[in-house]
Design a protein around this motif. Structure first.
Motif, short mmCIF file in Angstrom:
data_model
loop_
_atom_site.label_atom_id
_atom_site.label_comp_id
_atom_site.label_asym_id
_atom_site.label_seq_id
_atom_site.Cartn_x
_atom_site.Cartn_y
_atom_site.Cartn_z
N ALA A 34 0.83 -1.21 0.00
CA ALA A 34 0.00 0.00 0.00
C ALA A 34 0.86 1.25 0.00
O ALA A 34 0.56 2.23 -0.71
N ALA A 35 1.94 1.26 0.79
CA ALA A 35 2.82 2.42 0.83
C ALA A 35 3.50 2.63 -0.52
O ALA A 35 3.62 3.78 -1.00
N THR A 36 3.92 1.57 -1.18
CA THR A 36 4.55 1.68 -2.50
C THR A 36 3.56 2.24 -3.52
O THR A 36 3.91 3.10 -4.33
N VAL A 37 2.33 1.75 -3.48
CA VAL A 37 1.31 2.26 -4.40
C VAL A 37 1.06 3.74 -4.16
O VAL A 37 0.98 4.53 -5.10
N LEU A 38 0.96 4.14 -2.89
CA LEU A 38 0.75 5.56 -2.58
C LEU A 38 1.92 6.43 -3.03
O LEU A 38 1.73 7.54 -3.54
N ILE A 39 3.14 5.93 -2.84
CA ILE A 39 4.33 6.68 -3.28
C ILE A 39 4.29 6.87 -4.79
O ILE A 39 4.50 7.98 -5.29
N LEU A 40 4.02 5.80 -5.52
CA LEU A 40 4.00 5.90 -6.98
C LEU A 40 2.82 6.75 -7.47
O LEU A 40 2.95 7.50 -8.43
N TRP A 41 1.67 6.63 -6.80
CA TRP A 41 0.49 7.41 -7.19
C TRP A 41 0.75 8.90 -6.99
O TRP A 41 0.55 9.71 -7.89
N HIS A 42 1.16 9.26 -5.79
CA HIS A 42 1.39 10.67 -5.48
C HIS A 42 2.60 11.21 -6.26
O HIS A 42 2.54 12.32 -6.80
N GLY A 43 3.67 10.45 -6.32
CA GLY A 43 4.86 10.89 -7.04
C GLY A 43 4.62 11.00 -8.53
O GLY A 43 5.08 11.95 -9.18
N GLY A 45 1.77 11.64 -9.90
CA GLY A 45 0.96 12.85 -10.06
C GLY A 45 1.81 14.10 -10.01
O GLY A 45 1.59 15.05 -10.78
N ALA A 46 2.78 14.13 -9.11
CA ALA A 46 3.67 15.30 -9.00
C ALA A 46 4.52 15.45 -10.26
O ALA A 46 4.75 16.57 -10.73
N VAL A 47 4.96 14.34 -10.84
CA VAL A 47 5.73 14.40 -12.08
C VAL A 47 4.85 14.93 -13.22
O VAL A 47 5.25 15.81 -13.98
N LEU A 48 3.63 14.41 -13.32
CA LEU A 48 2.74 14.81 -14.42
C LEU A 48 2.24 16.24 -14.28
O LEU A 48 2.05 16.93 -15.28
N ARG A 49 2.01 16.71 -13.06
CA ARG A 49 1.53 18.09 -12.86
C ARG A 49 2.54 19.10 -13.40
O ARG A 49 2.14 20.10 -13.99
N GLY A 50 3.79 18.85 -13.22
CA GLY A 50 4.80 19.78 -13.72
C GLY A 50 4.86 19.78 -15.24
O GLY A 50 5.06 20.82 -15.86
N HIS A 51 4.68 18.62 -15.85
CA HIS A 51 4.74 18.53 -17.31
C HIS A 51 3.50 19.12 -17.96
O HIS A 51 3.57 19.65 -19.06
N ASP A 52 2.34 19.06 -17.30
CA ASP A 52 1.12 19.62 -17.86
C ASP A 52 1.18 21.14 -17.92
O ASP A 52 0.70 21.76 -18.84
N ALA A 53 1.77 21.75 -16.89
CA ALA A 53 1.81 23.21 -16.82
C ALA A 53 2.88 23.79 -17.75
O ALA A 53 2.90 24.99 -17.98
N LEU A 64 11.68 10.42 -8.38
CA LEU A 64 10.65 9.46 -7.95
C LEU A 64 11.23 8.05 -7.86
O LEU A 64 11.00 7.33 -6.88
N ILE A 65 12.02 7.66 -8.84
CA ILE A 65 12.64 6.34 -8.81
C ILE A 65 13.61 6.23 -7.65
O ILE A 65 13.64 5.21 -6.93
N THR A 66 14.39 7.28 -7.42
CA THR A 66 15.34 7.27 -6.30
C THR A 66 14.61 7.14 -4.97
O THR A 66 15.00 6.35 -4.11
N PHE A 67 13.54 7.92 -4.79
CA PHE A 67 12.78 7.84 -3.55
C PHE A 67 12.18 6.46 -3.37
O PHE A 67 12.19 5.90 -2.27
N ASN A 68 11.67 5.86 -4.46
CA ASN A 68 11.11 4.52 -4.38
C ASN A 68 12.18 3.49 -4.00
O ASN A 68 11.91 2.55 -3.24
N LEU A 69 13.38 3.65 -4.51
CA LEU A 69 14.47 2.73 -4.15
C LEU A 69 14.84 2.88 -2.68
O LEU A 69 15.10 1.89 -1.99
N TYR A 70 14.86 4.13 -2.18
CA TYR A 70 15.13 4.34 -0.76
C TYR A 70 14.03 3.72 0.10
O TYR A 70 14.29 3.12 1.14
N TRP A 71 12.78 3.88 -0.32
CA TRP A 71 11.67 3.27 0.40
C TRP A 71 11.83 1.74 0.42
O TRP A 71 11.59 1.09 1.43
N ASP A 72 12.24 1.18 -0.71
CA ASP A 72 12.43 -0.28 -0.79
C ASP A 72 13.53 -0.74 0.17
O ASP A 72 13.36 -1.75 0.86
#
Length: 92
Positions: A34-43, A45-53, A64-72
């Motif tokens: 669940a924590a991994t899914v939330l990290i990827l979902w929120h992260g 979204g943060a990646v896509l929000r910047g590209h949309d604007a 995001l990948i680095t943070f996910n590896l640290y979480w792992d």
């Protein structure tokens, strides 16, 4: 007989330990997932929000990948401590 009573008692304790160990393992696995899914979902979204604007992203894909590896790494350490505690409980 006395021997059979001790065997039944030891078997009951082992069964309780097995259920507890399985429950803790299942709970930690589900929480990690669940924590991994939330990290990827929120992260994501943060990646896509910047590209949309059209501006700089809040978070880059590499961050995001680095943070996910640290979480792992953190979650594997917690799982290792959990396994160690289970081994100590079984030994006692």
């Amino acid at each position: 007989t006395d021997f059979q009573r001790h065997i039944n008692g030891a078997s009951a304790v082992a069964l309780k330990d097995a259920y507890a160990s399985a429950g803790v393992s299942a709970a930690t696995s589900y929480l990690n997932f669940a924590a991994t899914v939330l990290i990827l979902w929120h992260g994501g979204g943060a990646v896509l929000r910047g590209h949309d604007a059209g501006s700089l992203p809040e978070l880059s894909v590499g961050q995001l990948i680095t943070f996910n590896l640290y979480w792992d790494m953190l979650s594997r350490s917690i799982q290792g401590m959990n396994d160690m505690v289970n081994s100590l409980v079984k030994a006692s």
